[in-house]
Scaffold this active site. Sequence first.
Site, PDB file in Angstrom:
ATOM      1  CG  ASP A  77      -5.045   1.759   1.891  1.00  0.00           C
ATOM      2  OD1 ASP A  77      -5.920   0.903   1.645  1.00  0.00           O
ATOM      3  OD2 ASP A  77      -3.839   1.581   1.709  1.00  0.00           O
ATOM      4  CG  HIS A 124      -1.908  -1.159   1.146  1.00  0.00           C
ATOM      5  ND1 HIS A 124      -3.259  -1.007   0.934  1.00  0.00           N
ATOM      6  CD2 HIS A 124      -1.706  -2.508   1.220  1.00  0.00           C
ATOM      7  CE1 HIS A 124      -3.839  -2.190   0.876  1.00  0.00           C
ATOM      8  NE2 HIS A 124      -2.910  -3.132   1.060  1.00  0.00           N
TER       9      HIS A 124
END
Length: 488
Positions: A124, A20
């Site tokens: 995210d 990520h």
Amino acid sequence: MASSLPRLHAVMVPIPAQGHINPFFHLAKLLAARGFFVTFINTKWTEERIFRPPNDATAISSRLQQQGMHFRFLSLPDGLPPHHPRLLIIHEFFQAIQKLSPAMVRLLQNTADEAPPITCMIADSLFACTEEVATVLGVPRAIFWTFSCSASIALTNSRFLFDKGLIPVNVKEAQRPENLITCLPGNIPPVKPTDLIIFFRSKSDPMFDIFLYVSDKQKKADYMLVNTFDELEGPGDVTGLSNGCPVLTVGPVFFPEFLQASDSSVNISTSLWEDDLDCLKWLDTQEPLSVLYISFGSIAVMSIEQLQELALGLEASQQPFLWVVRIDIADGHAAVLPEGFSERVNGRGMLVDWSPQLKVLAHPSVGGFLTHNGWNSTLESISMGVPMIGWPLWAEQYHNTRLCKEIWKIGMDIESRLEDDTVLVTREEVEKVVRMMMMTGDEGSDFRKRALKLKEAARRAVKAGGSSHGNLDKFTQDMIGIANSLSI
Ligand code: UDP
């Protein structure tokens, strides 16, 4: 950007995991190059690992500044004790990070005078608590999906699948064609129940409820950005992600900078482990397209028995290989490989703790990738035109493997067998698929031809005039509109 325009400021918040942080950092640089001031939020645990002295966060921001990109890095404790293995006990990790909103709000408020007013938060898709942060700060929240579009659509519709009784997944019945899931929105290929994120296989998995909760929060976004591109997963697909908000494909986000090889910022690594650069020299000594690259990403683990089978299969295949054996790959510990293995494969095989993966995949000696099909690895392999052998282990990796094998036809998968209640990929299976991929039979070269076509499509998408390039320009224009309206 003309100085009369308002200063744009994006606060970017990846979950603290390698798969990520990497795409977030690439996206951050693309936005900074378009005039955004970027605040990049890490946890202290990850910041200490990705920015090692002398390249600490301050040094990295000034290097970026020299390239005309305005960045600051902020960090906050993740709430876990120092020796907690983080993602290896994933439910505790997720419970901890979803409690970070008050600390994140305080951090941003206390440092507000160091930066322009915030235009937007880019969060995210798995960082649910950022919804509260954006609400308290009164700024729009864009979600950045670091997954394929198909897997993202399946994930964000988890509550719908639950209400329809499709999760928890009935694993025994999952292979029946009539059980393919066709009720998801967007023009995505039918989804096999076992392609769904692995946490949905059992209601007693502690991640089951956490992911249902996270998927509810994903619906509350003002924008969606997806790390994919239109020629891979069509514009018709991404509409399935929308809650009415704009959805833009912007990937592969690592690629524009990679294609400008002269840009020194390419050397800013966000790896949690040190890259072993010697493997590039070793690759220089190998024949074109001869080496199989093997990596299972940053989180997945295997049993010692499985690692040994893999090693023996590689040995029997007689193909050159470069294998990333992470220091915690054996269920959190170092691998124990078969006795004499290193000596027997000496010269033909190389083992490293962590590789500079983009450079490895771009190396002319690499002809195939045995991968867990994490989305970054998949997209990186596609962008370099490298066909894959999929060995999914976890999370949404099964979904990506099936897309590669059945939809894009750029690779094969590996079969596992149930032996004494344990799922095992045998050495014979490893040997068979590795030979099929690497000995340039028709099938192997067909995979490569299709992979090379997708590589060109990825290139087109990120260059000026391409879909992802244009979508990032559009996002920037929309944010200028928001900043203008805020400053009236
Ligand atoms: N990676 C790397 N070196 C390695 C293994 C992985 O730089 O030896 C990078 C890889 O390029 C990718 C990321 O780590 O950007 C892994 O992300 P992915 O989504 O593939 O898998 P995850 O780690 O999330 O399971």
